[in-house]
Scaffold this active site. Sequence first.
Site, PDB file in Angstrom:
ATOM      1  CD1 TRP A 150      -2.769   1.701   0.628  1.00 28.07           C
ATOM      2  CD2 TRP A 150      -1.277   2.509   2.090  1.00 28.07           C
ATOM      3  NE1 TRP A 150      -3.128   2.994   0.928  1.00 28.07           N
ATOM      4  CE2 TRP A 150      -2.240   3.519   1.812  1.00 28.07           C
ATOM      5  CE3 TRP A 150      -0.246   2.796   2.983  1.00 28.07           C
ATOM      6  CZ2 TRP A 150      -2.186   4.780   2.410  1.00 28.07           C
ATOM      7  CZ3 TRP A 150      -0.188   4.047   3.568  1.00 28.07           C
ATOM      8  CH2 TRP A 150      -1.154   5.020   3.283  1.00 28.07           C
TER       9      TRP A 150
ATOM     10  CE  LYS B 273      -6.569   5.705   3.370  1.00 31.00           C
ATOM     11  NZ  LYS B 273      -5.522   5.971   4.374  1.00 31.00           N
TER      12      LYS B 273
ATOM     13  CD  GLU C   5      -4.349  -1.801   2.118  1.00 32.71           C
ATOM     14  OE1 GLU C   5      -5.098  -1.251   2.953  1.00 32.71           O
ATOM     15  OE2 GLU C   5      -3.248  -2.318   2.421  1.00 32.71           O
TER      16      GLU C   5
ATOM     17  CG  ASP D  57      -5.133  -1.687   8.641  1.00 33.30           C
ATOM     18  OD1 ASP D  57      -4.661  -1.104   9.627  1.00 33.30           O
ATOM     19  OD2 ASP D  57      -4.911  -1.339   7.474  1.00 33.30           O
TER      20      ASP D  57
ATOM     21  CG  ASP E  71      -8.328  -1.283   4.804  1.00 31.35           C
ATOM     22  OD1 ASP E  71      -9.327  -0.792   5.374  1.00 31.35           O
ATOM     23  OD2 ASP E  71      -7.218  -1.377   5.351  1.00 31.35           O
TER      24      ASP E  71
ATOM     25  CG  ASP F 129      -8.705   4.294   6.380  1.00 32.05           C
ATOM     26  OD1 ASP F 129      -9.177   3.290   6.929  1.00 32.05           O
ATOM     27  OD2 ASP F 129      -7.518   4.383   6.020  1.00 32.05           O
TER      28      ASP F 129
ATOM     29  CG  HIS G  97      -5.806  -4.949   5.456  1.00 29.47           C
ATOM     30  ND1 HIS G  97      -4.849  -3.985   5.305  1.00 29.47           N
ATOM     31  CD2 HIS G  97      -5.142  -6.136   5.461  1.00 29.47           C
ATOM     32  CE1 HIS G  97      -3.661  -4.548   5.212  1.00 29.47           C
ATOM     33  NE2 HIS G  97      -3.813  -5.856   5.301  1.00 29.47           N
TER      34      HIS G  97
ATOM     35  CG  ASP H  83      -7.686   2.221  10.122  1.00 35.19           C
ATOM     36  OD1 ASP H  83      -8.144   1.255   9.522  1.00 35.19           O
ATOM     37  OD2 ASP H  83      -6.932   3.065   9.596  1.00 35.19           O
TER      38      ASP H  83
END
Length: 412
Positions: free
Chosen positions: A179, A222, A220, A320, A253, A288, A280, A290
């Site tokens: 990533w 985003k 990955e 993640d 993700d 994002d 993820h 997390d």
Amino acid sequence: MSYQDAREAFAAWGVDTELALTALAQIPISVHCWQGDDVRGFEKQQGTSGGGIQATGNHPGRARTPDELRADLEFAYSMIPGKHRLNLHAFYLDTQETPDRDEIEFRHFAPWVEWAGETGIKLDFNPTFFAHEKADDNLTLAHPDAGIRDFWIEHGKRCREIAAKMGAAQGGEVVNNIWVPDGSKDNPVDRMGARRRLEASLDAMFAPAHDRAHLLDAVESKLFGIGVEAMTVGSHEFYLGYAIRNNTALCLDMGHFHPTENVADKLSAVALSVQDILLHVSRPMRWDSDHVILLDDSIRAMAQELVFGGLLQRTRIGLDFFDATISRTAAWVIGVRNMQKALLEALLAPQERLKQAETARDYTTRLVLTEELKDLPYAAIWAEFCARQDRPTGALLVDSLARYQASVTDRG
């Protein structure tokens, strides 16, 4: 309710709980090392923040050394049923040397490999394309400066070699996930140029051949991040196409898409074109961010897609998230166990009966079944799963987490 009573309740729906427990015990989850120290890493040289990654909070107990992090992980694993993996980022090297990112070698991770062998925990790996002076402008593999690109290409090559050697040492596959934070804060005028540079850099990084039995490369995407609000070079569409063309795994993700997107829905869609999938599992809140995952509808939907779609053998599950407002070890334990609970619920569903109703377009029966299944005693099956592996539940789990947190509070 006793396990035997719960087993009979599921049997009335045609579900064998023993088969579900056996299947769950064979599903490893890759635990992310970066929850334990707020994504700081252990490089000896001066690092910088960046990449839109930020852990918030100052709860005491952050791991400050590799030994402290390994101790925290060992405790977390002791609270989680099943046999799981560790996902290690490149800037968590354990050495007194001070290599730059384009100089790291397998020996810089030897203590991690030795620890993994002693504990029976398999490793996964990630290059670290952030928190470095050469990534401060959120450009790495897509940087207009060829010298910057070459630096990060070399870092990626070395990480692939390290991951392959880890795989050889542990006698199996290591997932090496790529990533990069590359993007633009404001509207770019040459998106194609940036994406061509990223593609060429990835091609150069993937050029060295490694044994597929030891190394699985993943890419990955985003949607956006802090500092790259206008455009992310490695978008979902970019990496989906790249993974198909180059036979890499595709990483999805849960925090890297629009908040209204159902990431679970993407599994069956990409599985028709991509052989290997990396997940993820995270919990975005507005962006994002997390957060530690809950046993909520999004996690349940992800688990059901994996089970009902027959995708468990093709999908590597990793977590993640990073939350520094709560006990970091508790965050690991809560997150992994919630993912396992969601998988257990999916494994305990009368899958064929549900599918038959849908195929017959009997949506009334499908809805009735879906709702009635919510009343089944899943908790008793989960408690049995934990008991068979000597893992605590309920108040015993709460007390165990609290005692460990008290033992590390003096770290500051």
